[in-house]
Every structure is written in C-alpha cells, then in structure tokens.
Write a protein that holds these residues in place. Structure first.
Motif, PDB file in Angstrom:
ATOM      1  N   GLY A  81     -12.446  -4.691  16.106  1.00 64.14           N
ATOM      2  CA  GLY A  81     -13.513  -4.869  16.943  1.00 64.14           C
ATOM      3  C   GLY A  81     -13.878  -3.642  17.836  1.00 64.14           C
ATOM      4  O   GLY A  81     -14.815  -3.631  18.251  1.00 64.14           O
ATOM      5  N   LEU A  82     -13.130  -2.617  17.700  1.00 58.13           N
ATOM      6  CA  LEU A  82     -13.217  -1.453  18.016  1.00 58.13           C
ATOM      7  C   LEU A  82     -13.679  -0.396  17.335  1.00 58.13           C
ATOM      8  O   LEU A  82     -14.071   0.817  17.371  1.00 58.13           O
ATOM      9  CB  LEU A  82     -12.216  -0.477  18.762  1.00 58.13           C
ATOM     10  CG  LEU A  82     -11.281  -1.444  19.894  1.00 58.13           C
ATOM     11  CD1 LEU A  82      -9.983  -0.957  20.132  1.00 58.13           C
ATOM     12  CD2 LEU A  82     -12.164  -1.586  21.118  1.00 58.13           C
ATOM     13  N   GLY A  83     -14.079  -0.978  15.993  1.00 59.23           N
ATOM     14  CA  GLY A  83     -14.797  -0.100  14.895  1.00 59.23           C
ATOM     15  C   GLY A  83     -13.588   0.756  14.254  1.00 59.23           C
ATOM     16  O   GLY A  83     -14.068   1.951  13.550  1.00 59.23           O
ATOM     17  N   LEU A  84     -12.339   0.271  14.261  1.00 52.66           N
ATOM     18  CA  LEU A  84     -11.405   1.267  13.810  1.00 52.66           C
ATOM     19  C   LEU A  84     -10.640   0.428  12.774  1.00 52.66           C
ATOM     20  O   LEU A  84     -10.455  -1.023  12.761  1.00 52.66           O
ATOM     21  CB  LEU A  84     -10.415   1.677  14.730  1.00 52.66           C
ATOM     22  CG  LEU A  84     -10.927   2.449  16.315  1.00 52.66           C
ATOM     23  CD1 LEU A  84      -9.864   2.416  17.110  1.00 52.66           C
ATOM     24  CD2 LEU A  84     -11.534   3.697  15.589  1.00 52.66           C
ATOM     25  N   GLY A  85     -10.208   1.170  11.599  1.00 47.65           N
ATOM     26  CA  GLY A  85      -9.356   0.539  10.634  1.00 47.65           C
ATOM     27  C   GLY A  85      -8.117   1.324  10.103  1.00 47.65           C
ATOM     28  O   GLY A  85      -8.050   2.448  10.492  1.00 47.65           O
ATOM     29  N   ILE A  86      -7.237   0.911   9.291  1.00 50.44           N
ATOM     30  CA  ILE A  86      -6.238   1.447   8.683  1.00 50.44           C
ATOM     31  C   ILE A  86      -6.032   1.159   7.305  1.00 50.44           C
ATOM     32  O   ILE A  86      -6.150   0.014   6.782  1.00 50.44           O
ATOM     33  CB  ILE A  86      -4.932   0.789   9.580  1.00 50.44           C
ATOM     34  CG1 ILE A  86      -5.243   0.933  11.162  1.00 50.44           C
ATOM     35  CG2 ILE A  86      -3.669   1.609   8.940  1.00 50.44           C
ATOM     36  CD1 ILE A  86      -3.825   0.591  11.739  1.00 50.44           C
ATOM     37  N   THR A  87      -5.714   2.302   6.617  1.00 46.34           N
ATOM     38  CA  THR A  87      -5.586   2.324   5.039  1.00 46.34           C
ATOM     39  C   THR A  87      -4.329   3.167   4.820  1.00 46.34           C
ATOM     40  O   THR A  87      -3.722   3.859   5.848  1.00 46.34           O
ATOM     41  CB  THR A  87      -6.706   2.457   4.324  1.00 46.34           C
ATOM     42  OG1 THR A  87      -6.336   2.117   2.726  1.00 46.34           O
ATOM     43  CG2 THR A  87      -7.265   3.871   4.642  1.00 46.34           C
ATOM     44  N   ASN A  88      -3.925   3.250   3.576  1.00 45.35           N
ATOM     45  CA  ASN A  88      -2.850   4.530   3.397  1.00 45.35           C
ATOM     46  C   ASN A  88      -3.411   5.240   2.096  1.00 45.35           C
ATOM     47  O   ASN A  88      -4.059   4.786   1.283  1.00 45.35           O
ATOM     48  CB  ASN A  88      -1.534   3.698   3.147  1.00 45.35           C
ATOM     49  CG  ASN A  88      -1.046   3.022   4.561  1.00 45.35           C
ATOM     50  OD1 ASN A  88      -0.433   3.943   5.154  1.00 45.35           O
ATOM     51  ND2 ASN A  88      -1.035   1.868   4.365  1.00 45.35           N
ATOM     52  N   VAL A  89      -2.603   6.390   1.805  1.00 46.54           N
ATOM     53  CA  VAL A  89      -3.148   7.260   0.720  1.00 46.54           C
ATOM     54  C   VAL A  89      -2.472   6.324  -0.610  1.00 46.54           C
ATOM     55  O   VAL A  89      -2.964   6.133  -1.512  1.00 46.54           O
ATOM     56  CB  VAL A  89      -2.433   8.456   0.801  1.00 46.54           C
ATOM     57  CG1 VAL A  89      -2.907   9.173  -0.529  1.00 46.54           C
ATOM     58  CG2 VAL A  89      -3.433   9.403   1.864  1.00 46.54           C
ATOM     59  N   ALA A  90      -0.798   6.152  -0.352  1.00 44.79           N
ATOM     60  CA  ALA A  90      -0.194   5.354  -1.320  1.00 44.79           C
ATOM     61  C   ALA A  90      -0.021   4.090  -0.710  1.00 44.79           C
ATOM     62  O   ALA A  90       0.211   4.068   0.328  1.00 44.79           O
ATOM     63  CB  ALA A  90       1.127   6.197  -1.634  1.00 44.79           C
ATOM     64  N   ALA A  91       0.098   3.020  -1.885  1.00 48.78           N
ATOM     65  CA  ALA A  91       0.106   1.744  -1.277  1.00 48.78           C
ATOM     66  C   ALA A  91       1.796   1.111  -0.945  1.00 48.78           C
ATOM     67  O   ALA A  91       1.778   0.333  -0.244  1.00 48.78           O
ATOM     68  CB  ALA A  91      -0.669   0.851  -2.026  1.00 48.78           C
ATOM     69  N   ARG A  92       2.461   1.604  -1.866  1.00 51.22           N
ATOM     70  CA  ARG A  92       3.945   1.159  -1.755  1.00 51.22           C
ATOM     71  C   ARG A  92       4.710   1.800  -0.557  1.00 51.22           C
ATOM     72  O   ARG A  92       4.760   2.828  -0.295  1.00 51.22           O
ATOM     73  CB  ARG A  92       4.559   1.397  -3.103  1.00 51.22           C
ATOM     74  CG  ARG A  92       5.121   2.889  -3.215  1.00 51.22           C
ATOM     75  CD  ARG A  92       5.763   3.063  -4.729  1.00 51.22           C
ATOM     76  NE  ARG A  92       6.329   4.214  -4.935  1.00 51.22           N
ATOM     77  CZ  ARG A  92       7.548   4.727  -4.680  1.00 51.22           C
ATOM     78  NH1 ARG A  92       8.625   3.808  -4.239  1.00 51.22           N
ATOM     79  NH2 ARG A  92       7.801   6.165  -4.802  1.00 51.22           N
ATOM     80  N   THR A  93       5.757   0.912  -0.361  1.00 50.74           N
ATOM     81  CA  THR A  93       6.417   1.202   1.079  1.00 50.74           C
ATOM     82  C   THR A  93       7.703   2.125   0.658  1.00 50.74           C
ATOM     83  O   THR A  93       8.337   1.734  -0.637  1.00 50.74           O
ATOM     84  CB  THR A  93       6.868  -0.140   1.894  1.00 50.74           C
ATOM     85  OG1 THR A  93       7.538  -0.773   0.755  1.00 50.74           O
ATOM     86  CG2 THR A  93       5.760  -0.854   2.440  1.00 50.74           C
ATOM     87  N   THR A  94       8.020   3.083   1.290  1.00 48.23           N
ATOM     88  CA  THR A  94       9.147   3.538   1.146  1.00 48.23           C
ATOM     89  C   THR A  94       9.922   3.866   2.339  1.00 48.23           C
ATOM     90  O   THR A  94       9.381   3.768   3.653  1.00 48.23           O
ATOM     91  CB  THR A  94       8.977   5.117   0.397  1.00 48.23           C
ATOM     92  OG1 THR A  94       7.819   5.810   1.258  1.00 48.23           O
ATOM     93  CG2 THR A  94       8.308   4.986  -0.915  1.00 48.23           C
ATOM     94  N   ALA A  95      11.190   4.491   2.193  1.00 48.96           N
ATOM     95  CA  ALA A  95      11.834   4.914   3.640  1.00 48.96           C
ATOM     96  C   ALA A  95      11.372   6.085   4.268  1.00 48.96           C
ATOM     97  O   ALA A  95      11.095   6.193   5.493  1.00 48.96           O
ATOM     98  CB  ALA A  95      13.313   4.809   3.282  1.00 48.96           C
TER      99      ALA A  95
END
Length: 189
Positions: A81-95
């Motif tokens: 709603g504030l015109g902001l989003g989130i993504t990642n360069v790599a999708a997989r989770t790591t420690a």
C-alpha cells in the motif's frame, strides 16, 4: 497490525527451513522493490522477509521515512500500500548469505532482471553490495544509484541490513535508505 512479536522458531524449525523459499512481496507499479540477498532461516521458518531479530531492514525503512511507523515482519503486506515490495537475488534460505555460490547469485541476477522487466518498479534497491557485484558482474560498484538501469527501472545499491553487517551502524544504514527516499521525492526534470 502485527502481533508484536513472531513466535521464536525452534532449532528444529530453523533446520527444517534450510533451502526453503518464501513468496515475493511484489506487484505492478511499485515505487521501490527492495531486494535482499536471500532469505535467512528465520524468514524460511516464519514466511516473512527480514524476520530475524536484529535485522535492521524494518528500522531503517522507518527511520529513513519510507514507512510512517516501524513495521514488524508480520506486517510486511502493508508495504504494498506504500508502493514498496520485497524480493531476493537468490530464493533459497540459508543460515548465512556466504553459503550461496557465485553461480546461484548470477542465476538469481538474471531471474531478478526478468521480475523487474515484468513488474517495472520505479527503483530496484539491492541490499548488499557484494551480492550485487557478483549477480550483475559489476566488481567496482559502490553504494548508491547505479549508472545502469533495467528498462525504465533505476537501480540502487544499499547496504545489507543484516545485523552481521558491522560496517554500517543503524544511523548510517538509515541515512543510505533516506538518500534513496529523498531522490524518489524530488520532482523529475
């Protein structure tokens, strides 16, 4: 409004979160698409971006003026709603992000370009200079606006907000985020 605190994942929850993915928070017409390196185990366990206590993304977002108050990870949908989003360069989770290979980052960079071309945010803000350098083959990149764009999308590199990034204090991190917000608020020529 968020719950005020996420349920702390157990050691088993964190172990089970390894190599998971979490959905992007994305849509067309965003002002800024913030791009982390990859989700951590807390994010994988909870399903929320930048979920680990001590991650400075949410405080930096607020202190820089992007959000009217400090949001909690479980309030991430309010960003749209504030015109902001989130993504990642790599999708997989790591420690830790250093568990990713250079090829994973390069492949993630190519996939990121496709997402940006599809959704066309005004700015892509990559949170992590090392990941940006590797993903996009730009070894001399510095923090701030980049000379290259992706179509009409401007590209900025901001510091990684992880608590492990000791090079930036909370104040200096917020200052870099604020520079982007102030550039967005300036009238176009």
């Amino acid at each position: 409004m968020g719950t005020g605190s996420l349920t702390r994942p157990s050691a088993a929850d964190l172990a089970a979160a390894r190599d998971k993915t979490i959905p992007d928070l994305i849509g067309p017409g965003l002002r800024v698409l913030f791009c982390g390196i990859n989700p951590g185990l807390w994010s994988g366990a909870t399903g929320y971006h930048f979920a680990r206590p001590g991650n400075r993304f949410w405080p930096a977002l607020h202190r820089s003026g992007f959000t009217p108050r400090q949001l909690l990870p479980d309030e991430q949908r309010e960003l749209l709603g504030l015109g902001l989003g989130i993504t990642n360069v790599a999708a997989r989770t790591t420690a830790k992000a250093d568990e990713l290979t250079a090829e994973e980052l390069r492949a993630g960079g190519r996939a990121l370009v496709e997402r940006v071309e599809r959704y066309r945010p005004r700015v892509l803000a990559v949170l992590g200079i090392g990941a940006y350098r590797t993903a996009f083959g730009r070894p001399r990149t510095t923090i701030g606006p980049q000379s290259e764009s992706i179509g009409d999308t401007e590209v900025w590199v901001l510091p990684n907000p992880s608590g492990l990034n000791a090079h930036y204090t909370p104040d200096s991190l917020a200052s870099e985020f604020r520079a982007l917000r102030e550039a967005l608020d300036r009238p176009s020529v």
